[in-house]
Design a protein around this motif. Structure first.
Motif, PDB file in Angstrom:
ATOM      1  N   LEU A 172       7.975   3.149  -6.955  1.00  0.00           N
ATOM      2  CA  LEU A 172       8.696   2.579  -8.220  1.00  0.00           C
ATOM      3  C   LEU A 172       9.387   1.236  -7.449  1.00  0.00           C
ATOM      4  CD1 LEU A 172      10.365   5.436 -10.158  1.00  0.00           C
ATOM      5  CD2 LEU A 172       8.412   3.944 -10.843  1.00  0.00           C
ATOM      6  N   ALA A 173      10.126   1.318  -6.558  1.00  0.00           N
ATOM      7  CA  ALA A 173      10.966   0.233  -5.780  1.00  0.00           C
ATOM      8  C   ALA A 173      10.163  -1.026  -5.557  1.00  0.00           C
ATOM      9  CB  ALA A 173      12.164   0.888  -4.964  1.00  0.00           C
ATOM     10  N   ASP A 203     -10.510  -3.808   1.067  1.00  0.00           N
ATOM     11  CA  ASP A 203      -9.490  -4.857   1.359  1.00  0.00           C
ATOM     12  C   ASP A 203      -8.098  -4.514   0.716  1.00  0.00           C
ATOM     13  OD1 ASP A 203      -8.335  -6.817   2.764  1.00  0.00           O
ATOM     14  OD2 ASP A 203      -9.101  -8.319   1.687  1.00  0.00           O
ATOM     15  N   VAL A 204      -7.454  -3.321   0.637  1.00  0.00           N
ATOM     16  CA  VAL A 204      -6.399  -2.977  -0.135  1.00  0.00           C
ATOM     17  C   VAL A 204      -5.324  -3.124   0.642  1.00  0.00           C
ATOM     18  CG1 VAL A 204      -5.249  -1.179  -1.547  1.00  0.00           C
ATOM     19  CG2 VAL A 204      -7.867  -1.106  -1.393  1.00  0.00           C
ATOM     20  N   GLU A 205      -4.460  -4.326   0.142  1.00  0.00           N
ATOM     21  CA  GLU A 205      -3.146  -4.648   1.049  1.00  0.00           C
ATOM     22  C   GLU A 205      -2.090  -3.286   0.544  1.00  0.00           C
ATOM     23  OE1 GLU A 205      -0.336  -5.573  -0.915  1.00  0.00           O
ATOM     24  OE2 GLU A 205      -1.545  -5.307  -2.668  1.00  0.00           O
ATOM     25  N   ASP A 206      -0.816  -3.318   1.270  1.00  0.00           N
ATOM     26  CA  ASP A 206       0.051  -2.400   1.442  1.00  0.00           C
ATOM     27  C   ASP A 206       0.576  -2.042  -0.228  1.00  0.00           C
ATOM     28  OD1 ASP A 206      -0.252  -2.209   4.166  1.00  0.00           O
ATOM     29  OD2 ASP A 206       1.674  -3.214   4.470  1.00  0.00           O
ATOM     30  N   THR A 207       0.948  -3.018  -0.773  1.00  0.00           N
ATOM     31  CA  THR A 207       1.729  -2.801  -2.001  1.00  0.00           C
ATOM     32  C   THR A 207       0.576  -2.237  -3.124  1.00  0.00           C
ATOM     33  OG1 THR A 207       3.080  -4.584  -1.729  1.00  0.00           O
ATOM     34  CG2 THR A 207       2.836  -4.020  -3.943  1.00  0.00           C
ATOM     35  N   THR A 208      -0.516  -2.648  -2.981  1.00  0.00           N
ATOM     36  CA  THR A 208      -1.460  -1.764  -3.909  1.00  0.00           C
ATOM     37  C   THR A 208      -1.927  -0.633  -3.433  1.00  0.00           C
ATOM     38  OG1 THR A 208      -2.608  -4.174  -4.321  1.00  0.00           O
ATOM     39  CG2 THR A 208      -4.006  -2.350  -4.653  1.00  0.00           C
ATOM     40  N   TRP A 209      -1.786  -0.192  -2.025  1.00  0.00           N
ATOM     41  CA  TRP A 209      -2.095   1.139  -1.541  1.00  0.00           C
ATOM     42  C   TRP A 209      -1.077   1.919  -1.939  1.00  0.00           C
ATOM     43  CZ3 TRP A 209      -6.571   2.945  -0.386  1.00  0.00           C
ATOM     44  CH2 TRP A 209      -6.378   4.214   0.537  1.00  0.00           C
ATOM     45  N   THR A 210       0.092   1.674  -1.767  1.00  0.00           N
ATOM     46  CA  THR A 210       1.425   2.438  -2.250  1.00  0.00           C
ATOM     47  C   THR A 210       1.250   2.749  -3.502  1.00  0.00           C
ATOM     48  OG1 THR A 210       2.732   1.287  -0.473  1.00  0.00           O
ATOM     49  CG2 THR A 210       3.715   2.263  -2.139  1.00  0.00           C
ATOM     50  N   ARG A 211       0.978   1.574  -4.676  1.00  0.00           N
ATOM     51  CA  ARG A 211       0.856   1.932  -5.996  1.00  0.00           C
ATOM     52  C   ARG A 211      -0.292   3.135  -6.263  1.00  0.00           C
ATOM     53  NH1 ARG A 211       0.175  -2.710  -7.065  1.00  0.00           N
ATOM     54  NH2 ARG A 211      -1.812  -3.137  -8.071  1.00  0.00           N
TER      55      ARG A 211
END
Length: 289
Positions: A176-177, A242-250
């Protein structure tokens, strides 16, 4: 599975066919065993399947599929159902129903994949193809994590007897953050899960259930990373897409939210789905710990 779902006996299917699609009335009809929750499926002969919404919130799903399946033909790297006929409400059944072509193959089994990294690459090809569909006017799917926050927190409390509630809450709050959706949309299938995937000789060859096809956050199609793939294959899927960190977290948070909805609701009525939800929760918390 639902307190207010319809009873859909085989005899009802036979009556609907006899009245509306008599060319198939003499074919054998048998219920398809499935962990699906919104629709009942009946095998019709060898090559067809009758699809019937079983609960009010799925009442418009057949109309949606009937609209989009013909437009998707030939655009995906796997076999998908084709619409063979559409039926109307009758005999006390209140919604549109359909006859689709049967898609051959077997569902992948969690924990029993013989070539999970090969499957991960096949899934990446499929997800890219869905995202790139050259179509317009797709149903807009909601996507913000914050819109699910209240429900997620209620579900954590509801299943706190069998999960690490603190770890799950921490994983959710971190997403969320740090990983809220920026609103950029692609086409998504909406339910890439073991029950909707079909394999032939361990390769991905089919995809079913297009009730959720539309446009939304691309992470809506990444839940398969946790609901099916073991960690090494999960990494292959991420790399191929090619999934970057923010997208993977979401994406991970979405998978967690879905599992948290499923577990308390289906804990006593759908053992397969409940077990998968437990697996997802374990995988997510292990990955972020």
């Amino acid at each position: 599975m639902h307190a207010d779902e319809l009873d859909l006996p085989v005899d009802l299917v036979r009556s609907l066919l006899a009245d509306q699609l008599p060319q198939w009335a003499d074919l054998p009809v048998r219920r398809v065993p499935s962990s699906g929750t919104d629709n009942a499926m009946f095998r019709l002969g060898d090559d067809l399947v009758v699809r019937m919404p079983r609960i009010h919130w799925a009442g418009d799903t057949v109309d949606h599929e009937v609209r989009w399946l013909p437009r998707l033909g030939g655009l995906l790297p796997v076999t998908i159902p084709r619409v063979a006929a559409v039926g109307t409400p009758a005999h006390g059944y209140p919604w549109t129903w359909s006859v689709l072509t049967w898609v051959p193959g077997s569902n992948p089994v969690l924990g029993a994949l013989r070539e999970p990294e090969v499957l991960a690459r096949d899934l990446a090809v499929l997800v890219r193809a869905i995202r790139a569909l050259p179509l317009a006017d797709g149903r807009v799917k909601p996507g913000r994590l914050v819109d699910r926050d209240e429900q997620v927190r209620r579900d954590i409390v509801a299943v706190s007897d069998e999960i690490d509630a603190d770890a799950v809450t921490a994983a959710w709050e971190h997403a969320l953050a740090t990983a809220e959706w920026d609103g950029r949309r692609t086409w998504v299938h909406g339910d890439i899960a073991p029950g909707n995937l079909l394999l032939t000789d361990d390769r991905l060859t089919g995809l079913i259930d297009f009730a959720g096809i539309g446009t939304g956050d691309p992470t809506l199609d990444l839940g398969v990373a946790w609901n099916l793939l073991p960690p090494p294959a999960r990494a292959v899927l991420r790399e191929d897409l090619d999934v970057e960190d923010t997208t993977w977290t979401r994406a991970r948070a979405r998978a967690l939210a879905q599992a948290l909805v499923q577990l308390p609701y289906y804990r006593d009525t759908n053992p397969v789905l409940a077990a998968n939800a437990r697996h997802v929760i374990r995988e997510v918390t292990a990955e972020v710990s």
